[in-house]
Design an enzyme around this catalytic site. Structure first.
Site, PDB file in Angstrom:
ATOM      1  N   GLY A  66     -10.325   3.006   3.800  1.00 15.42           N
ATOM      2  CA  GLY A  66     -10.402   2.336   5.426  1.00 15.42           C
ATOM      3  C   GLY A  66     -10.262   1.048   5.793  1.00 15.42           C
ATOM      4  O   GLY A  66     -10.171   0.927   7.133  1.00 15.42           O
ATOM      5  N   ASP A  79      -5.581  10.943   4.232  1.00 14.99           N
ATOM      6  CA  ASP A  79      -6.143  10.717   2.740  1.00 14.99           C
ATOM      7  C   ASP A  79      -6.199  12.091   1.859  1.00 14.99           C
ATOM      8  O   ASP A  79      -6.651  13.065   2.589  1.00 14.99           O
ATOM      9  CB  ASP A  79      -7.290  10.043   2.638  1.00 14.99           C
ATOM     10  CG  ASP A  79      -7.168   9.096   1.082  1.00 14.99           C
ATOM     11  OD1 ASP A  79      -6.754   7.996   1.011  1.00 14.99           O
ATOM     12  OD2 ASP A  79      -7.363  10.051   0.082  1.00 14.99           O
ATOM     13  N   CYS A 137      -1.607  -2.860  -4.512  1.00 12.42           N
ATOM     14  CA  CYS A 137      -2.231  -3.891  -5.007  1.00 12.42           C
ATOM     15  C   CYS A 137      -1.722  -4.060  -6.648  1.00 12.42           C
ATOM     16  O   CYS A 137      -2.436  -4.157  -7.444  1.00 12.42           O
ATOM     17  CB  CYS A 137      -3.670  -3.946  -4.962  1.00 12.42           C
ATOM     18  SG  CYS A 137      -4.201  -2.340  -5.410  1.00 12.42           S
TER      19      CYS A 137
HETATM   20  C1  LIG Z   1      -5.039   2.084  -2.557  1.00 13.43           C
HETATM   21  S1  LIG Z   1      -5.950   3.410  -2.144  1.00 13.43           S
HETATM   22  C2  LIG Z   1      -5.600   2.998  -0.154  1.00 13.43           C
HETATM   23  C3  LIG Z   1      -6.795   1.957   0.255  1.00 13.43           C
HETATM   24  C4  LIG Z   1      -6.775   2.141   1.821  1.00 13.43           C
HETATM   25  N1  LIG Z   1      -5.529   1.900   2.259  1.00 13.43           N
HETATM   26  C5  LIG Z   1      -7.603   0.668   2.197  1.00 13.43           C
HETATM   27  O1  LIG Z   1      -7.343  -0.358   2.760  1.00 13.43           O
HETATM   28  O2  LIG Z   1      -8.826   0.944   2.398  1.00 13.43           O
HETATM   29  C6  LIG Z   1      -5.000   4.677  -2.170  1.00 13.43           C
HETATM   30  C7  LIG Z   1      -5.385   6.019  -1.548  1.00 13.43           C
HETATM   31  O3  LIG Z   1      -4.256   7.016  -1.562  1.00 13.43           O
HETATM   32  C8  LIG Z   1      -4.762   8.068  -1.671  1.00 13.43           C
HETATM   33  N2  LIG Z   1      -3.676   8.911  -1.975  1.00 13.43           N
HETATM   34  C9  LIG Z   1      -3.122   9.156  -3.456  1.00 13.43           C
HETATM   35  N3  LIG Z   1      -2.033   9.959  -3.330  1.00 13.43           N
HETATM   36  C10 LIG Z   1      -2.044  10.482  -2.031  1.00 13.43           C
HETATM   37  C11 LIG Z   1      -1.261  11.592  -1.491  1.00 13.43           C
HETATM   38  N4  LIG Z   1      -0.239  12.002  -2.163  1.00 13.43           N
HETATM   39  N5  LIG Z   1      -1.153  11.787  -0.199  1.00 13.43           N
HETATM   40  C12 LIG Z   1      -2.473  11.167   0.501  1.00 13.43           C
HETATM   41  N6  LIG Z   1      -3.288  10.263   0.117  1.00 13.43           N
HETATM   42  C13 LIG Z   1      -3.057   9.841  -1.350  1.00 13.43           C
HETATM   43  C14 LIG Z   1      -6.098   8.068  -2.617  1.00 13.43           C
HETATM   44  O4  LIG Z   1      -6.960   9.212  -2.345  1.00 13.43           O
HETATM   45  C15 LIG Z   1      -6.691   6.548  -2.133  1.00 13.43           C
HETATM   46  O5  LIG Z   1      -7.659   6.700  -1.483  1.00 13.43           O
END
Ligand SMILES: C[S@@+](CC[C@H](N)C(=O)[O-])C[C@H]1O[C@@H](n2cnc3c(N)ncnc32)[C@H](O)[C@@H]1O
Length: 425
Positions: A241, A258, A353
């Protein structure tokens, strides 16, 4: 634990989790846990150099399959070469460990002899073998050189050895928070803390939800939307988040989606501390549809995370070229879908990232070339101090070798990619 990362691609964060992590680790007191983390991080950061230095002391290579032996040597070598731990303690522990494990028992004398020599010759070894080869695995070094050229690739490899600073995204008054917390305002608007030992929640402003921890580079994608008052925005991979909070701060009416329930719970806790609210939605974004299209969407896509190696050195060992190819394909699919969730003319910021262009620049190019959207170029003049991160096409590309250290403040940024796209069809 080193074997679990290197041989079985297990995430270090999972093993170090205070509630669900490795039971032997959880049984330790906090000081010993910190020591374990320091040893593992050093070993993972320096493994190719450690292997080369230990290898140079062996008369014959270690037998095929002597993985446990290699790990015992690497853990002791990390302490002898890079940590402030008496060499004899590291040697004695390694010999004892080798003796008590049936897989390494017959090598206990060899462990003793090699590590004692390493201790005697460490200054020479560090100055020769230990500094002339990159500290990252060959496959990753080759990819960095192919993408960034040899000089920048070597700067990145070197920058990955320095643990990341703590950066804060503040609700307001960056200068004020910088002076209260002994920080420095970066060109991103983030506050970078001077070297800091202690607990973040004990710092002024944490309880009151005045700021949150977020790498300066990670704060860029959400800043690209500008003010969002009156706009419906969806954060498609939202947890935990950090970027959702920025979208709320910018005034957006935010839906945070998510697919991970536990991560979404963390997002809700984080937003609650900040006094922010967003509609939290558990769903696979690749299948998510909406009756009312959004004005804007952020897709901070799942990626190899090679831009975060300074804080997660295990990524070097748990991810490989095959993962990168799979993730790049997934990102393109998710980005195409994200574009269907905003109105024609609506904005999608795509970010991740990874340091790998196949997960960033190439994905955006493919989607732009297919005619679904156009790129809105980021202007260098809007980002004073960050000009080197704006690419000729007007995208953001940060690397750990950017932002010079200044006085007591370390340099570096996470490797990030971000592009602004406008839906055209
Ligand atoms: C890089 S992290 C996101 C970090 C977040 N944007 C932040 O700034 O705190 C990627 C996120 O994508 C979610 N995720 C991966 N594939 C997904 C999908 N198909 N649908 C929804 N969420 C997904 C993962 O659970 C993870 O929490």
């Amino acid at each position: 634990m080193l074997a679990a990362v290197v041989d079985r691609k297990t995430s270090l964060d999972g093993m170090l989790d205070a509630t669900n992590g490795n039971p032997a680790y959880r049984a330790l007191n906090e000081a010993d846990r910190a020591l374990v983390r320091a040893i593992l991080n050093s070993a993972l950061r320096q493994l190719p150099r450690i292997q080369a230095m230990v290898g140079s002391l062996l008369e014959t290579p270690l037998p095929e399959g002597a993985r446990t032996l290699e790990h015992v040597l690497a853990i002791a070598a990390a302490q002898i070469l890079y940590l402030d731990i008496p060499d004899h303690s590291a040697v004695d522990l390694a010999v004892e460990q080798a003796r008590t494990d049936p897989r390494t028992k017959r090598f206990a004398n060899l462990v003793n002899a090699v590590l004692r020599r390493l201790s005697r010759e460490k200054h020479d070894l560090l100055a020769t073998v230990g500094s002339t080869i990159p500290a990252i695995p060959a496959w990753f070094h080759e990819r960095l050189v192919a993408t960034y050229g040899k000089d920048h690739a070597n700067e990145i490899a070197e920058a990955l050895l320095t643990p990341a600073a703590i950066d804060l995204t503040v609700k307001s008054d960056a200068e004020g928070w910088a002076s209260r917390l002994n920080g420095r305002v970066l060109p991103t608007g983030s506050v970078r803390l001077a070297s800091f030992v202690g607990s973040v929640p004990s710092l002024s402003g944490f309880e009151d939800g005045e700021w949150w921890v977020q790498d300066a580079a990670a704060s860029l994608p959400a800043r690209l939307f500008g003010p969002l008052a009156g706009k419906r925005v969806i954060d498609l991979c939202a947890a935990p988040g950090g970027k959702t909070a920025q979208l709320v701060l910018a005034g957006g009416e935010v839906t945070a989606l998510d697919q991970s329930r536990s991560r979404l719970k963390r997002l809700e806790r984080n937003l609650a501390r900040l006094g922010f609210s967003a509609d939290a939605l558990e769903a696979d974004m690749g299948k998510f549809t909406t009756g009312e299209l959004f004005d804007a969407a952020l897709l901070d896509a799942p990626c190899s995370s090679t831009g975060t190696i300074r804080r997660h050195p295990d990524v070097l060992w748990t991810k490989g070229p095959e993962d990168i190819a799979k993730l790049a394909a997934l990102q393109e699919r998710l980005l195409r879908h994200a574009l269907t969730l905003v109105k024609p003319g609506g904005i999608v910021v795509f970010s991740n990232c990874s340091l790998d262009w196949s997960e960033g620049e190439d994905v955006a190019k493919s989607v732009v070339d297919s005619g679904l959207c156009e790129r809105i170029a980021i202007q260098e003049s809007d980002w004073p101090g960050l000009e080197e991160a704006v690419t000729p096409l007007g995208e953001f590309r940060t690397t750990p070798a950017m932002i010079a250290p200044e006085g007591e403040f370390s340099g570096g940024l996470d490797g990030f990619y971000a592009v602004v796209l406008r839906r055209t069809v």
